[in-house]
Design a protein around this motif. Sequence first.
Motif, mmCIF file in Angstrom:
data_model
loop_
_atom_site.group_PDB
_atom_site.id
_atom_site.type_symbol
_atom_site.label_atom_id
_atom_site.label_comp_id
_atom_site.label_asym_id
_atom_site.label_seq_id
_atom_site.Cartn_x
_atom_site.Cartn_y
_atom_site.Cartn_z
ATOM 1 N N ILE A 60 0.858 -1.177 0.000
ATOM 2 C CA ILE A 60 0.000 0.000 0.000
ATOM 3 C C ILE A 60 0.896 1.230 0.000
ATOM 4 C CG2 ILE A 60 -1.799 1.276 1.220
ATOM 5 C CD1 ILE A 60 -2.644 -1.381 2.495
ATOM 6 N N LEU A 61 0.688 2.108 -0.962
ATOM 7 C CA LEU A 61 1.514 3.303 -1.097
ATOM 8 C C LEU A 61 1.049 4.409 -0.147
ATOM 9 C CD1 LEU A 61 1.790 3.427 -5.000
ATOM 10 C CD2 LEU A 61 3.459 2.515 -3.365
ATOM 11 N N GLY A 62 1.818 5.482 -0.122
ATOM 12 C CA GLY A 62 1.438 6.658 0.659
ATOM 13 C C GLY A 62 2.194 6.763 1.964
ATOM 14 N N VAL A 63 2.682 7.973 2.265
ATOM 15 C CA VAL A 63 3.365 8.246 3.532
ATOM 16 C C VAL A 63 2.541 9.214 4.368
ATOM 17 C CG1 VAL A 63 5.454 9.132 4.629
ATOM 18 C CG2 VAL A 63 5.629 7.803 2.510
ATOM 19 N N ASP A 64 2.182 10.359 3.799
ATOM 20 C CA ASP A 64 1.401 11.358 4.533
ATOM 21 C C ASP A 64 -0.048 10.927 4.680
ATOM 22 O OD1 ASP A 64 3.654 12.913 4.493
ATOM 23 O OD2 ASP A 64 2.915 14.361 3.033
ATOM 24 N N GLY A 65 -0.599 11.077 5.882
ATOM 25 C CA GLY A 65 -2.008 10.753 6.083
ATOM 26 C C GLY A 65 -2.587 11.458 7.288
ATOM 27 N N ALA A 66 -3.901 11.736 7.226
ATOM 28 C CA ALA A 66 -4.594 12.385 8.337
ATOM 29 C C ALA A 66 -5.991 11.800 8.460
ATOM 30 C CB ALA A 66 -4.677 13.898 8.107
ATOM 31 N N GLY A 67 -6.460 11.684 9.693
ATOM 32 C CA GLY A 67 -7.788 11.134 9.927
ATOM 33 C C GLY A 67 -8.090 11.056 11.409
ATOM 34 N N THR A 68 -8.857 10.037 11.774
ATOM 35 C CA THR A 68 -9.334 9.890 13.152
ATOM 36 C C THR A 68 -8.887 8.551 13.716
ATOM 37 O OG1 THR A 68 -11.291 11.201 12.594
ATOM 38 C CG2 THR A 68 -11.381 9.912 14.627
ATOM 39 N N VAL A 69 -8.388 8.555 14.938
ATOM 40 C CA VAL A 69 -8.021 7.296 15.589
ATOM 41 C C VAL A 69 -9.285 6.456 15.761
ATOM 42 C CG1 VAL A 69 -7.127 6.234 17.689
ATOM 43 C CG2 VAL A 69 -6.040 8.301 16.769
ATOM 44 N N SER A 70 -9.259 5.264 15.181
ATOM 45 C CA SER A 70 -10.435 4.391 15.205
ATOM 46 C C SER A 70 -10.266 3.206 16.136
ATOM 47 C CB SER A 70 -10.755 3.895 13.787
ATOM 48 O OG SER A 70 -9.580 3.439 13.125
ATOM 49 N N ALA A 71 -9.048 2.892 16.540
ATOM 50 C CA ALA A 71 -8.782 1.811 17.498
ATOM 51 C C ALA A 71 -7.360 1.965 18.005
ATOM 52 C CB ALA A 71 -8.971 0.436 16.849
ATOM 53 N N VAL A 72 -7.105 1.465 19.209
ATOM 54 C CA VAL A 72 -5.744 1.480 19.759
ATOM 55 C C VAL A 72 -5.427 0.097 20.296
ATOM 56 C CG1 VAL A 72 -5.766 3.945 20.314
ATOM 57 C CG2 VAL A 72 -6.521 2.287 22.022
#
Length: 329
Positions: A60-72
Amino acid sequence: MRAIVVQKFGATPELADVPVPVAGPGEVQVALDAAGVNPFDLKMADGILKGKMPTDFPMILGVDGAGTVSAVGTGVTKFTVGDKVVGKFLTAPAGHGSWAQYATVPEDATLVPIPDGVTTVTAAALPVAGITAQDLVDAARIQPGQTVLIVGATGGVGSFLVQLANIAGAHVIATARGDATDQVARLGAAETVDYTRTRPTDPNVDDHDPATRQDSSVTAAVRFTHPDGIDVLFDLVSAAGDFASHATLVRQGGHAYSTTWAADEAALRARDITGGNFESKGRSPELSRLLSRVAAGDVVVPVQMTVPLEAAPAVLGQGSARGKTVLAI
């Protein structure tokens, strides 16, 4: 979940359905809203990590990402479900990147909260390019009044560099095509050099007359207006020959950096110039510092366009960037 993957190094990136990753001990699962696009993503697909970092396929490509913590996962203390976060999704083994609906990352990786007032699209455009720019400015230790030349000023790293060098008090010279002059000026460039424009051989003659005009390199243009030289060179695009030419502008004791590994470091040292080939090492502290500046309105994140995740293969590796491309997930 949907993700952009390559089945092997050198393969064509494609949209695929892959399993949702589970947060293991010490890991954070992020439901991604947006992901940044960087030149490094194409290099990953082509195999720059081969032999350097273990890699899982499909990658899976991609380094930069932003979102919401969905599980820990167990043992996580820095983040809780519902936190808005942004970071770099590249840890060993590679292949579990941000161009997907979900991604996991160790909590001690480059992952930080997004301040109020900063959107996930804005945040996702920041990590790789922004941290690289911040690291370059920190390395050069720019002082107020110094003259800084940025070659490749309209791209992602360059757009941040213009702003950060200006904040540091530098007189910024930026290379840009004529139709991008206003863009870099708004970001803080005091001068621009249009590397596509021909220039007169003599400033006292009519430069509209083709007979009095000649092609002019960035080096010649900057030397014409700054015959005493410059203090700092940040070259984000040039090959070895052009970098060496640009570096002749730097005064003894100055700094010159190449992010394309085009620098002859021995030649620079012989002229008492520090710098050379530069690799960003910045992590969470630098990213948090940048986000604070964005939240305060001191740094603008230049998002050129936002496209859906499935359009990633089409925009991957596009040249002549005028800012950042962000994938909407």
